[in-house]
Design a protein around this motif. Structure first.
Motif, PDB file in Angstrom:
ATOM      1  N   GLY A   1      38.798  36.120  33.303  1.00 29.78           N
ATOM      2  CA  GLY A   1      37.780  36.100  34.356  1.00 29.78           C
ATOM      3  C   GLY A   1      36.961  37.374  34.357  1.00 29.78           C
ATOM      4  N   LEU A   2      37.623  38.510  34.127  1.00 29.72           N
ATOM      5  CA  LEU A   2      36.914  39.779  34.020  1.00 29.72           C
ATOM      6  C   LEU A   2      35.938  39.739  32.848  1.00 29.72           C
ATOM      7  CD1 LEU A   2      36.517  42.758  34.816  1.00 29.72           C
ATOM      8  CD2 LEU A   2      38.463  43.321  33.333  1.00 29.72           C
ATOM      9  N   GLY A   3      36.392  39.173  31.736  1.00 32.18           N
ATOM     10  CA  GLY A   3      35.516  39.049  30.576  1.00 32.18           C
ATOM     11  C   GLY A   3      34.292  38.206  30.885  1.00 32.18           C
ATOM     12  N   ALA A   4      34.495  37.103  31.616  1.00 33.27           N
ATOM     13  CA  ALA A   4      33.371  36.242  31.983  1.00 33.27           C
ATOM     14  C   ALA A   4      32.387  36.973  32.889  1.00 33.27           C
ATOM     15  CB  ALA A   4      33.886  34.980  32.668  1.00 33.27           C
ATOM     16  N   ALA A   5      32.916  37.782  33.824  1.00 32.40           N
ATOM     17  CA  ALA A   5      32.046  38.544  34.721  1.00 32.40           C
ATOM     18  C   ALA A   5      31.215  39.558  33.938  1.00 32.40           C
ATOM     19  CB  ALA A   5      32.871  39.252  35.786  1.00 32.40           C
ATOM     20  N   VAL A   6      31.844  40.212  32.960  1.00 38.54           N
ATOM     21  CA  VAL A   6      31.116  41.183  32.132  1.00 38.54           C
ATOM     22  C   VAL A   6      30.030  40.480  31.320  1.00 38.54           C
ATOM     23  CG1 VAL A   6      31.334  42.737  30.152  1.00 38.54           C
ATOM     24  CG2 VAL A   6      33.003  42.843  32.017  1.00 38.54           C
TER      25      VAL A   6
ATOM     26  N   GLY B   1      16.870  33.212  34.626  1.00 37.40           N
ATOM     27  CA  GLY B   1      17.214  32.156  33.685  1.00 37.40           C
ATOM     28  C   GLY B   1      18.613  32.261  33.130  1.00 37.40           C
ATOM     29  N   VAL B   2      19.503  32.919  33.871  1.00 42.86           N
ATOM     30  CA  VAL B   2      20.892  33.102  33.442  1.00 42.86           C
ATOM     31  C   VAL B   2      21.807  32.318  34.380  1.00 42.86           C
ATOM     32  CG1 VAL B   2      22.764  34.772  33.127  1.00 42.86           C
ATOM     33  CG2 VAL B   2      20.417  35.390  32.504  1.00 42.86           C
ATOM     34  N   PRO B   3      22.679  31.438  33.865  1.00 41.50           N
ATOM     35  CA  PRO B   3      23.595  30.693  34.735  1.00 41.50           C
ATOM     36  C   PRO B   3      24.502  31.633  35.521  1.00 41.50           C
ATOM     37  CG  PRO B   3      23.575  29.757  32.523  1.00 41.50           C
ATOM     38  CD  PRO B   3      22.838  31.063  32.439  1.00 41.50           C
ATOM     39  N   GLY B   4      24.475  31.523  36.856  1.00 45.27           N
ATOM     40  CA  GLY B   4      25.266  32.428  37.698  1.00 45.27           C
ATOM     41  C   GLY B   4      26.619  31.848  38.055  1.00 45.27           C
ATOM     42  N   ARG B   5      27.419  31.513  37.065  1.00 47.00           N
ATOM     43  CA  ARG B   5      28.702  30.848  37.328  1.00 47.00           C
ATOM     44  C   ARG B   5      29.674  31.775  38.054  1.00 47.00           C
ATOM     45  NH1 ARG B   5      27.543  29.868  31.786  1.00 47.00           N
ATOM     46  NH2 ARG B   5      26.758  27.755  31.408  1.00 47.00           N
ATOM     47  N   VAL B   6      29.824  32.981  37.533  1.00 49.18           N
ATOM     48  CA  VAL B   6      30.759  33.932  38.147  1.00 49.18           C
ATOM     49  C   VAL B   6      30.219  34.407  39.486  1.00 49.18           C
ATOM     50  CG1 VAL B   6      31.903  36.164  37.875  1.00 49.18           C
ATOM     51  CG2 VAL B   6      31.639  34.658  35.898  1.00 49.18           C
ATOM     52  N   ALA B   7      28.920  34.650  39.583  1.00 52.36           N
ATOM     53  CA  ALA B   7      28.320  35.101  40.843  1.00 52.36           C
ATOM     54  C   ALA B   7      28.547  34.069  41.945  1.00 52.36           C
ATOM     55  CB  ALA B   7      26.829  35.360  40.655  1.00 52.36           C
ATOM     56  N   ARG B   8      28.346  32.809  41.633  1.00 50.30           N
ATOM     57  CA  ARG B   8      28.542  31.760  42.653  1.00 50.30           C
ATOM     58  C   ARG B   8      30.013  31.585  43.004  1.00 50.30           C
ATOM     59  NH1 ARG B   8      23.689  30.059  40.405  1.00 50.30           N
ATOM     60  NH2 ARG B   8      22.168  29.526  42.010  1.00 50.30           N
ATOM     61  N   ALA B   9      30.888  31.714  42.006  1.00 52.50           N
ATOM     62  CA  ALA B   9      32.322  31.629  42.304  1.00 52.50           C
ATOM     63  C   ALA B   9      32.742  32.785  43.213  1.00 52.50           C
ATOM     64  CB  ALA B   9      33.129  31.643  41.008  1.00 52.50           C
TER      65      ALA B   9
END
Length: 250
Positions: free
Chosen positions: A167-172, A233-241
Motif C-alpha cells: 500500500g505504501l508503494g502504491a501511495a508513492v 489526469g491521474v487516477p486517484g485510487r489511493v487518495a480516494r481510499a
C-alpha cells in the motif's frame, strides 16, 4: 534428500538453483516451463512428488489447489508439502484440506523478496508440518521460523505486512505520477525520501493518533487531493481510499 519443486518461475527457479548447490536431488515440474539443467524433469505434479521428502509448491495461488489435487497419487504420508505461494489464509486451508491424510502440510510464507536471497529468503511456517518443513528446507539452506498456530496463520502475517508495504508503494507511485503531471516530480521525490529517512518508531503512533484526531480535516484534504489528481489526469485510487478511511474515522 529429494525435493519436488512445483512451479519454475522466478521464485521456483531460484529455489532450484540453491537446492542443487546444496546437493539436493530436485524433481521439477511446471506445465509451462522446461525443467532446469541438473534437475529430474517430471511429467506431472504426481510424477514430481513421487519419492520426494519435501514438495515445494511455488506455482501460484490460483493454481495451488489444482496442483495439490494433481499430486495426490504421488504422495506418501511421510512427504511434507510446503505451500509457499502468496495466497489467502482461506486458500491455504483449502489446499491443506485437499492433502489431508495424504501427507503433512505446512503453510509457509516468504517474508522478503526472493531474487536477491533465493532460498535464504526469510520464511515463517505454521501448521502440522511446519517443524518438519523447516528442518527439510533448512537442509537446503533456508531460514524458516516456525510459529505456533494453524494453517493460514503464516499467510495472515505475510499479507498483513503486504497491506502496509505494498500500500505504501502504491501511495508513492500515485504521488509521483501526479507530481510528474504537475512538473514537480524531483521536488516530490526528494520530499518523500526526506520523510522516509525521518521515520522512526514514533512515526507509527503519530500516523494512527493523528488520523483519529484530525479525521475530518484530513478527509477534506484528501478529497481535495483526489480532485487535483482528476484535473491532472491521474487516477486517484489511493487518495480516494485515504479519504474514505478518514471519513469512516470521523
Amino acid at each position: 534428500m529429494i525435493v519436488a519443486v512445483l512451479g519454475l518461475g522466478e521464485a521456483g527457479s531460484a529455489f532450484v538453483a540453491d537446492l542443487l548447490t546444496a546437493g539436493v536431488t530436485v524433481r521439477a515440474y511446471d506445465p509451462a516451463v522446461g525443467a532446469p539443467p541438473g534437475t529430474v524433469a517430471c511429467a506431472s505434479e504426481a510424477d514430481a512428488a513421487d519419492g520426494a521428502d519435501l514438495v515445494i509448491s511455488v506455482n501460484s495461488a490460483t493454481d495451488s489447489v489444482d496442483a495439490a489435487r494433481n499430486a495426490l497419487t504421488g504422495l506418501s504420508v511421510t512427504t511434507v508439502w510446503a505451500d509457499v505461494n502468496t495466497s489467502s489464509p482461506a486458500r491455504k486451508r483449502e489446499v491443506a484440506a485437499v492433502l489431508e491424510g495424504h501427507c503433512a502440510f505446512a503453510d509457509v510464507a516468504l517474508m522478503s523478496t526472493v531474487p536477491d536471497l533465493g532460498i535464504r529468503v526469510p520464511m515463517i511456517a505454521a501448521g502440522p508440518g511446519a517443524a518438519e518443513a523447516a528442518r527439510l528446507l533448512g537442509t537446503g539452506g533456508a531460514n524458516v521460523e516456525v510459529i505456533d498456530g494453524q494453517v493460514g496463520d503464516a499467510a495472515t502475517r505475510k499479507l498483513l505486512r503486504s497491506v502496509f508495504y505494498k500500500g505504501l508503494g502504491a501511495a508513492v507511485l500515485e504521488s509521483l505520477a501526479a507530481a510528474r503531471a504537475a512538473g514537480l516530480e524531483e521536488e516530490t521525490r526528494t520530499e518523500i525520501m526526506r520523510e522516509l529517512e525521518r521515520a522512526s518508531a514514533a512515526t507509527l503512533d503519530r500516523l494512527v493518533e493523528g488520523s483519529h484526531r484530525h479525521a475530518v480535516r484530513r478527509s477534506h484534504e484528501m478529497a481535495a487531493a483526489a480532485e487535483m489528481l482528476d484535473d491532472l489526469g491521474v487516477p486517484g485510487r489511493v487518495a480516494r481510499a485515504s479519504r474514505d478511511w478518514l471519513q469512516d474515522l470521523a
